[in-house]
Write an enzyme that holds these catalytic residues in place. Structure first.
Site, mmCIF file in Angstrom:
data_model
loop_
_atom_site.group_PDB
_atom_site.id
_atom_site.type_symbol
_atom_site.label_atom_id
_atom_site.label_comp_id
_atom_site.label_asym_id
_atom_site.label_seq_id
_atom_site.Cartn_x
_atom_site.Cartn_y
_atom_site.Cartn_z
ATOM 1 C CB SER A 140 61.719 98.724 94.115
ATOM 2 O OG SER A 140 62.555 100.488 93.780
ATOM 3 C CE1 TYR A 153 62.481 99.118 88.609
ATOM 4 C CE2 TYR A 153 61.735 101.035 89.824
ATOM 5 C CZ TYR A 153 62.301 99.491 89.397
ATOM 6 O OH TYR A 153 63.512 99.169 90.137
#
Length: 254
Positions: A140, A153
Site C-alpha cells: 500500500s 495496518y
C-alpha cells in the site's frame, strides 16, 4: 503489454476488489487461475463465471496448510505454478495508537504479514520446479508512509515491503522475482470501511478529503491495480525485482 498466455497464477483475497479484478483480467489474457478467499462461495462463483481454466478455493491465509492446498490445487489441476499474487489483507480497526489492543494488532499481522510469509513458503517449491516465476505482494502507500489512526495496518504494510526486499535479494539468483504492488486509496470495500471508521456517519466527507489529496483527483480503481499486478507477473517485467510499484494517482508524489 503483459501476456499471460499459458501461465498458472494463484491469487489470495480473490473474492472481490483487486483480487477479483486481477483474476478476471489474468484469465482474459490466457492464464489459468486459482482464486482463493476465506469463504468458498464467492470465489467458486467467480471461477464458474470464467471457465475451465479457473478454480475457486476456500483458503485462510493465516493457516500454513491452506496455503499449501492452494499451491497443490494449481499444480494438480494445471501442472505448474508460475506466479502468486499474495493480495489478501485486512484494514483492521481505526483509532489511536494507545487504544489498539493486542488482539487488534495480532489479527492484522496474522493476515497481512504471516499470511504473506506462508504464501511465499508454500509457493517456492513449485516456482523452483517451474524454473522461476513471480511473487507479487499487495502492500500500500501505507507501506512507505504513515497514517494517523492506522498503526497496525501501516506497520503490517511496511513489514511486507521489507520482506519483499529480502526475498528479492535471496530468490533473484533462482529466477524468482519478488515485488510489491502499492495502491493508493482504491475505490472498494476496504476504503469504505476506513472512511466510515474514521468518521462514523460521515464517510463521504472522509472520501472527498482523501480524494482531494490525490493529484488525479480521484481514487484509483481495482482494475488499474490489477493491471500493474498482471504486468509484474508477466514476462514483460522480466527485469523487475525488489521494487515497490505504485498505483496511487500521484498520492506519494507530494
Amino acid at each position: 503489454m503483459s501476456d499471460l498466455q499459458g501461465k498458472v497464477i494463484a491469487i489470495t483475497g480473490g473474492a472481490g476488489g483487486i483480487g477479483e479484478a486481477t483474476a478476471r483480467m489474468a484469465y482474459a489474457q490466457g492464464a489459468s487461475v486459482v482464486i482463493t478467499d476465506r469463504e468458498a462461495a464467492a470465489v467458486e462463483a467467480i471461477a464458474k463465471s470464467l471457465g475451465e481454466r479457473a478454480i475457486g478455493l476456500a483458503v485462510d491465509v493465516t493457516q500454513r496448510e491452506d496455503n499449501q492446498r492452494m499451491v497443490a490445487a494449481a499444480t494438480e489441476n494445471f501442472g505448474r505454478l508460475d506466479a502468486v499474487f499474495l493480495n489478501a489483507g485486512i484494514e483492521g480497526e481505526v483509532g489511536p495508537f494507545d487504544s489498539r489492543s493486542d488482539a487488534a494488532w495480532e489479527k492484522v499481522f496474522a493476515v497481512n504479514v504471516h499470511g504473506v510469509r506462508f504464501g511465499v513458503e508454500a509457493a517456492l517449491p513449485a516456482l523452483r520446479t517451474a524454473g522461476g516465476g513471480s511473487v507479487v505482494i499487495t502492500s500500500s502507500v501505507a507501506g512507505v508512509r504513515g497514517a494517523a489512526g492506522l498503526s497496525p495496518y501501516v506497520s503490517s504494510k511496511h513489514a511486507v515491503v521489507g520482506m519483499m526486499r529480502c526475498l528479492a535479494a535471496e530468490l533473484g539468483p533462482e529466477g524468482i522475482r519478488v515485488n510489491t504492488l502499492n495502491p493508493g486509496p482504491v475505490d472498494n470495500r476496504m476504503m469504505r470501511s476506513i472512511e466510515e471508521q474514521a468518521s462514523p456517519g460521515h464517510g463521504k466527507e472522509v472520501h472527498d478529503a482523501f480524494a482531494a489529496k490525490v493529484p488525479l483527483g480521484r481514487y484509483v480503481t481495482n482494475e488499474e491495480c490489477a493491471a500493474m499486478a498482471l504486468f509484474l507477473m508477466s514476462d514483460a517485467a522480466s527485469g523487475s525485482n525488489g521494487n515497490t510499484y505504485f498505483v496511487d494517482g500521484g498520492y506519494c508524489a507530494q
